[in-house]
Design a protein around this motif. Structure first.
Motif, short mmCIF file in Angstrom:
data_model
loop_
_atom_site.label_atom_id
_atom_site.label_comp_id
_atom_site.label_asym_id
_atom_site.label_seq_id
_atom_site.Cartn_x
_atom_site.Cartn_y
_atom_site.Cartn_z
N TYR A 87 -10.85 -15.41 -46.12
CA TYR A 87 -10.84 -16.32 -45.28
C TYR A 87 -12.09 -17.09 -45.23
CZ TYR A 87 -12.80 -13.16 -41.95
OH TYR A 87 -13.67 -12.11 -41.33
N MET A 88 -12.34 -18.14 -44.82
CA MET A 88 -13.56 -18.92 -44.63
C MET A 88 -13.92 -19.30 -43.23
SD MET A 88 -14.61 -19.11 -47.96
CE MET A 88 -16.30 -19.82 -47.28
N ALA A 89 -12.69 -19.41 -42.36
CA ALA A 89 -12.78 -19.72 -41.02
C ALA A 89 -14.18 -18.74 -40.32
CB ALA A 89 -11.63 -19.75 -40.11
N PRO A 90 -14.95 -19.30 -39.46
CA PRO A 90 -15.66 -18.32 -38.68
C PRO A 90 -15.24 -17.53 -37.55
CG PRO A 90 -16.03 -20.70 -37.90
CD PRO A 90 -15.17 -20.72 -39.08
N LEU A 91 -14.54 -16.66 -38.11
CA LEU A 91 -13.73 -15.71 -36.87
C LEU A 91 -14.51 -14.71 -36.38
CD1 LEU A 91 -10.32 -15.11 -39.09
CD2 LEU A 91 -10.75 -16.98 -37.43
N ASP A 92 -14.45 -14.45 -35.21
CA ASP A 92 -15.08 -13.39 -34.31
C ASP A 92 -14.20 -12.30 -34.28
OD1 ASP A 92 -16.28 -11.85 -32.70
OD2 ASP A 92 -17.03 -13.26 -31.14
N LYS A 93 -14.66 -11.15 -35.00
CA LYS A 93 -13.62 -9.81 -34.96
C LYS A 93 -13.41 -9.43 -33.90
CE LYS A 93 -14.71 -8.35 -39.75
NZ LYS A 93 -15.16 -7.50 -40.63
N LYS A 94 -14.43 -9.66 -32.77
CA LYS A 94 -14.00 -9.04 -31.34
C LYS A 94 -13.08 -9.84 -30.65
CE LYS A 94 -18.98 -7.35 -30.98
NZ LYS A 94 -20.03 -7.48 -30.21
N LYS A 95 -12.80 -10.90 -31.07
CA LYS A 95 -12.11 -12.02 -30.07
C LYS A 95 -10.61 -11.93 -30.97
CE LYS A 95 -15.53 -14.67 -28.01
NZ LYS A 95 -16.03 -15.88 -27.90
N VAL A 96 -10.48 -11.86 -32.25
CA VAL A 96 -9.14 -11.88 -32.86
C VAL A 96 -8.14 -10.99 -32.74
CG1 VAL A 96 -8.03 -12.05 -35.24
CG2 VAL A 96 -10.19 -13.28 -34.69
N GLN A 97 -7.13 -11.48 -31.93
CA GLN A 97 -5.90 -10.24 -31.56
C GLN A 97 -4.77 -10.33 -32.17
OE1 GLN A 97 -6.05 -11.38 -27.30
NE2 GLN A 97 -7.76 -9.82 -26.81
N LYS A 98 -4.48 -11.68 -32.66
CA LYS A 98 -2.96 -12.11 -33.15
C LYS A 98 -3.33 -13.02 -34.40
CE LYS A 98 1.72 -11.90 -31.80
NZ LYS A 98 2.87 -11.74 -30.72
N VAL A 99 -2.40 -12.59 -35.49
CA VAL A 99 -2.90 -13.40 -36.80
C VAL A 99 -1.47 -13.74 -37.33
CG1 VAL A 99 -3.63 -13.54 -39.04
CG2 VAL A 99 -5.09 -12.61 -37.03
N VAL A 100 -1.11 -14.76 -37.90
CA VAL A 100 0.23 -14.95 -38.67
C VAL A 100 -0.22 -15.32 -40.01
CG1 VAL A 100 0.64 -17.38 -37.85
CG2 VAL A 100 2.25 -15.91 -38.89
N ASP A 101 0.45 -15.03 -40.96
CA ASP A 101 0.14 -15.35 -42.54
C ASP A 101 1.38 -15.84 -42.95
OD1 ASP A 101 -0.96 -15.44 -45.16
OD2 ASP A 101 -0.02 -13.58 -46.14
N ILE A 102 1.59 -17.29 -43.23
CA ILE A 102 2.69 -18.01 -43.36
C ILE A 102 2.90 -17.89 -45.11
CG2 ILE A 102 3.77 -20.40 -43.47
CD1 ILE A 102 3.57 -19.16 -40.84
N GLY A 103 4.28 -17.59 -45.44
CA GLY A 103 4.30 -17.40 -46.85
C GLY A 103 3.57 -16.45 -47.53
#
Length: 352
Positions: free
Chosen positions: A107-123
């Motif tokens: 991914y390229m988005a500036p995600l914070d590993k400490k804050k990311v709790q729920k993710v969805v991968d469409i397709g």
């Protein structure tokens, strides 16, 4: 497992095909497919075997088109990609090719590993992006969705897969995900603005949505992709197919990702462009590696990529499609033909 045989008339008449520059099958049958022995040889691909989760037997009642299976009926869902073992292998290789193009990143988005709790991968396809992301974010719950159950059952504890058509109303509540991911969804989405509206609704304030897509047409800067080449034919067929089924393959060309995100309300939208020289002709070692993997991905199941549009759009037989595929392989392996694709990652943030 029950299977239904799909016999359908071509969507484009011979006159319509000629009008958009699509050559008839006889054109390719008259051309030589003998490769130059000094050209780069096709790569050997190892097989990746994957199992599927236990689901209702009706889900496995696949359609059959010219010997290849496609997902069964599920609302208005429609896919041009097969879901059989050969194409699952190709999708696994495609996942690696995409990450190579993105310089090893998921991914390229500036995600914070400490804050990311729920993710969805469409397709999600075979689910490799979801499982790799889950390994990188062990504290996050990762959901992969698709219309066909081709995902493995042996997965990290923080991953789960759901059968769902993204073109329908998303059932998750508002503000559910920290990250919504889409990749190579061209020809599958009915309304790109509607997709990004749903992504915006289900994305948490401060969360990100990201989409990766490539252009649908081979390009060349030196004119080596000739107008009468198999590479040039590739783009014409995909674009004609998309217009007929109402699901464009020109997402990149029409900038539907950025426009859709802007219309949905995302802010801080960023764009990353990629250059993919298909094959190993490029002198830059990094670009040659990207081109090699893209060529391997295409060659792994070229007939699978071609089967649906060439049958549904043009009414070609498997033998006719195979002849065209042989010409395309010859061009992919010719270092004198400098064909390339453009690709793009677009990501945006939901305001807090």
């Amino acid at each position: 497992m029950a299977a239904q045989t799909a016999q359908q008339a071509p969507l484009l008449s011979n006159e319509e095909q000629t009008a958009v520059g699509i050559f008839p099958a006889s054109h390719w049958q008259q051309q030589s497919t003998v490769e130059d022995p000094n050209d780069d040889a096709a790569s050997t691909i190892e097989s990746f075997m994957s199992s599927t989760a236990s689901l209702s037997s009706t889900i496995f009642e696949y359609r059959t088109i010219h010997g290849r299976t496609y997902h069964g009926e599920m609302g208005n869902a429609e896919s041009w990609e097969p879901n059989d073992e050969r194409h699952k292998d190709a999708l696994d290789i495609a996942h690696h090719a995409y990450t190579v193009v993105m310089d090893g990143k998921l991914y390229m988005a500036p995600l914070d590993k400490k804050k990311v709790q729920k993710v969805v991968d469409i397709g999600t396809g075979t689910g490799l992006w979801a499982t790799d992301f889950a390994d990188e974010f062990p504290n996050a719950e990762v959901i992969g969705t698709d219309i066909t159950p081709i995902q493995p059952s042996w997965i990290p504890a923080n991953v789960k897969f759901e059968l769902d058509d993204c073109n329908g109303e998303w059932t998750w509540p508002d503000n559910t995900f920290d990250f919504v991911h889409l990749r190579m969804m061209f020809g599958l989405i009915e309304d790109w603005e509607a997709i990004f509206r749903q992504a915006y609704r289900t994305c948490k304030p401060g969360g990100y949505t990201e989409s990766f897509i490539k252009c649908s047409t081979f390009l060349s800067d030196d004119g080596s992709v000739k107008d009468d080449s198999a590479m040039a034919q590739w783009g014409r067929v995909w674009n004609a197919a998309g217009k007929k089924i109402g699901r464009t393959f020109e997402v990149y060309d029409h900038d539907l990702q950025q426009k859709g995100m802007e219309a949905a309300g995302f802010v801080d939208i960023q764009v990353k462009e990629y250059y993919i020289p298909v094959g190993v002709w490029h002198q830059d070692e990094n670009l040659a590696e990207k081109g090699l993997w893209w060529k391997i991905m295409m060659e792994c199941d070229l007939e699978g990529y071609l089967n649906y549009p060439f049958n549904a759009v043009m009414g070609w037989t498997p033998a006719e499609t195979a002849v065209y595929a042989a010409h395309l392989r010859k061009e992919l392996n010719n270092p004198k033909i400098h064909g390339y694709f453009k690709a793009r990652s677009v990501w945006g943030r939901k305001p807090e």
